[in-house]
Design a protein around this motif. Structure first.
Motif, PDB file in Angstrom:
ATOM      1  N   LEU A   8      12.527  16.319   7.494  1.00 38.74           N
ATOM      2  CA  LEU A   8      13.593  17.288   7.730  1.00 38.74           C
ATOM      3  C   LEU A   8      14.558  17.377   6.553  1.00 38.74           C
ATOM      4  CD1 LEU A   8      14.389  16.462  11.468  1.00 38.74           C
ATOM      5  CD2 LEU A   8      13.045  18.369  10.575  1.00 38.74           C
ATOM      6  N   ALA A   9      14.738  16.234   5.862  1.00 35.70           N
ATOM      7  CA  ALA A   9      15.647  16.230   4.703  1.00 35.70           C
ATOM      8  C   ALA A   9      14.975  16.744   3.440  1.00 35.70           C
ATOM      9  CB  ALA A   9      16.178  14.819   4.472  1.00 35.70           C
ATOM     10  N   GLY A  10      13.661  16.953   3.480  1.00 37.49           N
ATOM     11  CA  GLY A  10      12.934  17.438   2.306  1.00 37.49           C
ATOM     12  C   GLY A  10      12.703  16.381   1.259  1.00 37.49           C
ATOM     13  N   THR A  11      12.763  15.097   1.625  1.00 39.70           N
ATOM     14  CA  THR A  11      12.602  14.005   0.660  1.00 39.70           C
ATOM     15  C   THR A  11      11.349  13.184   0.944  1.00 39.70           C
ATOM     16  OG1 THR A  11      14.009  12.588   2.033  1.00 39.70           O
ATOM     17  CG2 THR A  11      15.087  13.845   0.271  1.00 39.70           C
ATOM     18  N   LEU A  12      10.410  13.722   1.699  1.00 36.96           N
ATOM     19  CA  LEU A  12       9.201  12.980   2.038  1.00 36.96           C
ATOM     20  C   LEU A  12       8.275  12.913   0.830  1.00 36.96           C
ATOM     21  CD1 LEU A  12       7.454  11.563   4.154  1.00 36.96           C
ATOM     22  CD2 LEU A  12       6.493  13.810   4.720  1.00 36.96           C
ATOM     23  N   ASP A  13       7.888  11.699   0.459  1.00 34.64           N
ATOM     24  CA  ASP A  13       6.977  11.481  -0.656  1.00 34.64           C
ATOM     25  C   ASP A  13       5.558  11.401  -0.102  1.00 34.64           C
ATOM     26  OD1 ASP A  13       5.742  10.912  -3.006  1.00 34.64           O
ATOM     27  OD2 ASP A  13       6.656   8.936  -3.296  1.00 34.64           O
ATOM     28  N   THR A  14       4.779  12.454  -0.261  1.00 31.72           N
ATOM     29  CA  THR A  14       3.424  12.490   0.296  1.00 31.72           C
ATOM     30  C   THR A  14       2.455  11.610  -0.463  1.00 31.72           C
ATOM     31  OG1 THR A  14       2.949  14.449  -1.055  1.00 31.72           O
ATOM     32  CG2 THR A  14       3.745  14.816   1.192  1.00 31.72           C
ATOM     33  N   ASN A  61      13.704  13.137  17.996  1.00 33.35           N
ATOM     34  CA  ASN A  61      13.188  13.324  16.649  1.00 33.35           C
ATOM     35  C   ASN A  61      12.018  14.290  16.645  1.00 33.35           C
ATOM     36  OD1 ASN A  61      15.045  11.640  15.553  1.00 33.35           O
ATOM     37  ND2 ASN A  61      13.698   9.862  15.401  1.00 33.35           N
ATOM     38  N   ALA A  62      11.177  14.221  17.668  1.00 31.82           N
ATOM     39  CA  ALA A  62      10.074  15.172  17.754  1.00 31.82           C
ATOM     40  C   ALA A  62      10.599  16.574  17.994  1.00 31.82           C
ATOM     41  CB  ALA A  62       9.120  14.767  18.884  1.00 31.82           C
ATOM     42  N   MET A  63      11.696  16.690  18.753  1.00 28.35           N
ATOM     43  CA  MET A  63      12.252  18.007  19.022  1.00 28.35           C
ATOM     44  C   MET A  63      12.938  18.591  17.789  1.00 28.35           C
ATOM     45  SD  MET A  63      13.865  17.361  22.779  1.00 28.35           S
ATOM     46  CE  MET A  63      12.851  16.737  24.122  1.00 28.35           C
ATOM     47  N   ASP A  64      13.451  17.731  16.910  1.00 31.49           N
ATOM     48  CA  ASP A  64      14.125  18.233  15.712  1.00 31.49           C
ATOM     49  C   ASP A  64      13.181  18.999  14.802  1.00 31.49           C
ATOM     50  OD1 ASP A  64      16.508  17.210  16.522  1.00 31.49           O
ATOM     51  OD2 ASP A  64      16.333  15.356  15.364  1.00 31.49           O
ATOM     52  N   ILE A  65      11.886  18.703  14.869  1.00 30.90           N
ATOM     53  CA  ILE A  65      10.931  19.393  14.002  1.00 30.90           C
ATOM     54  C   ILE A  65      10.748  20.836  14.432  1.00 30.90           C
ATOM     55  CG2 ILE A  65       8.519  19.390  13.239  1.00 30.90           C
ATOM     56  CD1 ILE A  65       8.492  16.481  13.346  1.00 30.90           C
ATOM     57  N   ILE A  66      11.003  21.127  15.716  1.00 29.43           N
ATOM     58  CA  ILE A  66      10.826  22.482  16.218  1.00 29.43           C
ATOM     59  C   ILE A  66      11.917  23.363  15.618  1.00 29.43           C
ATOM     60  CG2 ILE A  66      10.728  23.907  18.284  1.00 29.43           C
ATOM     61  CD1 ILE A  66       9.872  21.466  19.818  1.00 29.43           C
ATOM     62  N   THR A  67      11.580  24.195  14.674  1.00 25.85           N
ATOM     63  CA  THR A  67      12.556  25.059  14.023  1.00 25.85           C
ATOM     64  C   THR A  67      12.883  26.248  14.915  1.00 25.85           C
ATOM     65  OG1 THR A  67      10.791  26.297  12.946  1.00 25.85           O
ATOM     66  CG2 THR A  67      11.677  24.414  11.757  1.00 25.85           C
ATOM     67  N   ALA A  68      13.963  26.924  14.609  1.00 29.17           N
ATOM     68  CA  ALA A  68      14.424  28.046  15.428  1.00 29.17           C
ATOM     69  C   ALA A  68      14.050  29.384  14.796  1.00 29.17           C
ATOM     70  CB  ALA A  68      15.935  27.959  15.621  1.00 29.17           C
ATOM     71  N   VAL A 114       9.906  11.440  10.164  1.00 27.11           N
ATOM     72  CA  VAL A 114      10.477  12.715  10.576  1.00 27.11           C
ATOM     73  C   VAL A 114      11.771  13.006   9.828  1.00 27.11           C
ATOM     74  CG1 VAL A 114      11.528  13.931  12.525  1.00 27.11           C
ATOM     75  CG2 VAL A 114       9.386  12.700  12.833  1.00 27.11           C
ATOM     76  N   ASN A 115      12.647  12.020   9.731  1.00 24.47           N
ATOM     77  CA  ASN A 115      13.934  12.246   9.051  1.00 24.47           C
ATOM     78  C   ASN A 115      13.744  12.646   7.596  1.00 24.47           C
ATOM     79  OD1 ASN A 115      15.284  11.599  11.400  1.00 24.47           O
ATOM     80  ND2 ASN A 115      15.501   9.433  10.868  1.00 24.47           N
ATOM     81  N   ALA A 116      12.791  12.001   6.918  1.00 18.62           N
ATOM     82  CA  ALA A 116      12.526  12.357   5.520  1.00 18.62           C
ATOM     83  C   ALA A 116      11.931  13.755   5.414  1.00 18.62           C
ATOM     84  CB  ALA A 116      11.578  11.331   4.898  1.00 18.62           C
ATOM     85  N   VAL A 156      12.932   3.792   9.840  1.00 17.91           N
ATOM     86  CA  VAL A 156      12.721   3.619   8.412  1.00 17.91           C
ATOM     87  C   VAL A 156      12.195   4.916   7.813  1.00 17.91           C
ATOM     88  CG1 VAL A 156      11.500   2.316   6.655  1.00 17.91           C
ATOM     89  CG2 VAL A 156      12.260   1.185   8.750  1.00 17.91           C
ATOM     90  N   THR A 157      12.842   5.442   6.787  1.00 18.52           N
ATOM     91  CA  THR A 157      12.392   6.654   6.121  1.00 18.52           C
ATOM     92  C   THR A 157      12.399   6.433   4.620  1.00 18.52           C
ATOM     93  OG1 THR A 157      14.652   7.501   6.081  1.00 18.52           O
ATOM     94  CG2 THR A 157      13.269   8.195   7.928  1.00 18.52           C
ATOM     95  N   ASN A 158      11.475   7.105   3.936  1.00 17.93           N
ATOM     96  CA  ASN A 158      11.394   7.021   2.481  1.00 17.93           C
ATOM     97  C   ASN A 158      12.193   8.181   1.895  1.00 17.93           C
ATOM     98  OD1 ASN A 158      10.720   6.613  -0.132  1.00 17.93           O
ATOM     99  ND2 ASN A 158       8.541   7.007   0.096  1.00 17.93           N
ATOM    100  N   THR A 159      13.384   7.887   1.331  1.00 21.70           N
ATOM    101  CA  THR A 159      14.282   8.941   0.862  1.00 21.70           C
ATOM    102  C   THR A 159      14.419   8.957  -0.650  1.00 21.70           C
ATOM    103  OG1 THR A 159      16.152   7.456   1.189  1.00 21.70           O
ATOM    104  CG2 THR A 159      15.589   8.913   3.012  1.00 21.70           C
ATOM    105  N   GLY A 160      13.445   8.491  -1.374  1.00 21.29           N
ATOM    106  CA  GLY A 160      13.457   8.592  -2.827  1.00 21.29           C
ATOM    107  C   GLY A 160      14.550   7.763  -3.469  1.00 21.29           C
ATOM    108  N   ASP A 161      15.525   8.456  -4.123  1.00 18.45           N
ATOM    109  CA  ASP A 161      16.586   7.755  -4.836  1.00 18.45           C
ATOM    110  C   ASP A 161      17.522   7.019  -3.892  1.00 18.45           C
ATOM    111  OD1 ASP A 161      16.883  10.505  -7.170  1.00 18.45           O
ATOM    112  OD2 ASP A 161      15.512   8.774  -7.108  1.00 18.45           O
TER     113      ASP A 161
END
Length: 426
Positions: free
Chosen positions: A260-266, A323-330, A256-258, A285-290
């Protein structure tokens, strides 16, 4: 006529269907398979003869475990020729009122007597049955029917029936979620065909299956899960068609954190498949690239501090919900529903949502259901019933304008004017 045949076919039991067996208040979900032994209430049965019959049909269990549709006969009730007493004060329960022994009852079964005939024999050979009150006689007959009548009803699975089944047999698997609470969740979330729903649950897939049932195969459902993979045991018991599963998608909550940060490697593999850590550790644990190397250098203590983990009395952790609630955009109105059997984590979520803003109509409620026994001249609650149905946190997210600073709204408003009071004499 062809349309009527198709409509009738959907209400008939077919091979491979998932069905629910019912006897009294006992339920069990099974699949119709040829020559497969199914144990239900300490009894082996075969469901082959149920194929082609209508749902909600009552079957009689024959010798060998085979089923036969139960035929209702216009036989006289055991109470028709028996007079009822005025009270039970003179009845002594010494175990000697019944003249038939266990061996006599087994001999009657070997002769091929049905459950109704055995019950009539028991009534005729009961010394004090005529002295019992009418209510006691009915209660005695009901108890013997449950023991000696060899019948089973086959039902079509639904969210209400499966919720009653899980709550009656294994309530811990569904977090003690009662069927009335489940109905409130579906209503408050406004689930309907064409909806886009985000689900995070640990109720063996019961909530997920209920949502898919109400959507009818139209829309999109995203299931978030901790650990290595989603749990969907309850979804299988619904027996959905193949096109229902096309609307179901999954997403690990540890990403989820990756996201929201736009760094998720699909293109990368799921890290939970390679690691054997606990769900609480994997959720951090999140995959944040660099920046992945910097995350590895962080200690576990720093990760827990950054995530603001709030352990509760029942083992739930706040980040899973938040974390699940953070995905709900406004960007638009969205319904937010959260259920737990304990109120402490939901209170923390309630406070957090109040602090963050962007939600209206926040309510934390305790669902309560009471069953009543309604009989002539006597109405009272049942002695054995559920004490509570858990706690629901519900609300609606609203759009917020993040372009203006927090204090701009107060700057635009004029200062409040003081009201002038005129001096009056006398």
């Amino acid at each position: 006529m062809a349309d009527n045949g198709d409509d009738d076919n959907q209400y008939r039991i077919k091979e491979g269907d998932y069905v629910v067996l019912k006897r009294g208040e006992i339920f069990k979900a099974v699949q119709i398979q040829p020559r497969k032994k199914v144990i239900f209430e300490k009894q082996w049965i075969f469901l082959d003869n149920a194929v082609g019959q209508l749902y909600s049909t009552t079957f009689e269990i024959l010798s060998g475990g085979n089923l036969k549709p139960h035929e209702l006969k216009d036989t006289a009730s055991p109470l028709d020729a028996v007079e009822a007493g005025t009270d039970n004060r003179n009845i002594v329960d010494d175990g000697k009122s019944q003249k038939l022994t266990r061996d006599d009852i087994e001999a009657l079964k070997e002769k091929g007597l049905k459950g109704q005939d055995i019950i009539k024999k028991l009534v005729d050979n009961h010394a004090t049955f005529g002295d019992k009150t009418e209510y006691s006689q009915v209660k005695y007959i009901k108890k013997k029917k449950k023991k000696y009548e060899n019948t089973v009803m086959i039902l079509k699975p639904s969210c209400r029936i499966l919720a009653m089944m899980y709550h009656g047999r294994e309530p811990g698997k569904i977090c003690h979620l009662r069927y009335d609470t489940l109905a409130q969740m579906l209503t408050l979330a406004n689930i309907h065909a064409g909806s886009k729903v985000l689900v995070f649950e640990t109720c063996a897939g019961l909530v997920l299956g209920s949502i898919m049932e109400r959507m009818g195969g139209y829309g999109s459902v995203i299931q978030m899960y901790p650990g290595g993979g989603p749990v969907r045991a309850g979804v299988e018991n619904f027996g959905f068609p193949a096109h229902f599963h096309d609307t179901l998608h999954e997403f690990p909550i540890c990403h989820v954190n990756a996201l929201l940060a736009g760094t998720l490697d699909t293109s990368a593999k799921d890290p939970t498949a390679e690691e054997q850590g606990s769900p609480e550790e994997e959720s951090m644990v999140t995959n944040t690239g660099d920046d992945a190397g910097q995350d590895v250098e962080k200690t576990e203590k720093d990760k827990l501090k950054e995530a603001k983990v709030c352990p509760t009395s029942n083992g739930e952790r706040l980040p899973y919900h938040m974390n699940a609630m953070d995905i709900i955009t406004a960007k638009r109105l969205l319904e937010l529903i959260n259920f737990l059997h304990a109120h402490v984590p939901l209170i923390e979520c309630f406070k957090k949502l109040k602090e963050c803003g962007g939600t209206v109509n926040l309510r934390l409620t305790d669902t309560w259901l009471r069953h009543y026994q309604v009989l002539p001249d006597r109405t009272h609650p049942l002695l054995l019933m559920s004490g509570g149905g858990g706690y629901l946190l519900s609300g609606t997210t609203v759009a917020t304008d993040h372009s203006k600073p927090a204090g701009s709204k107060q700057a635009e408003e004029p200062a409040p004017k003081r009201q002038k009071l005129e001096d009056t004499e006398g």
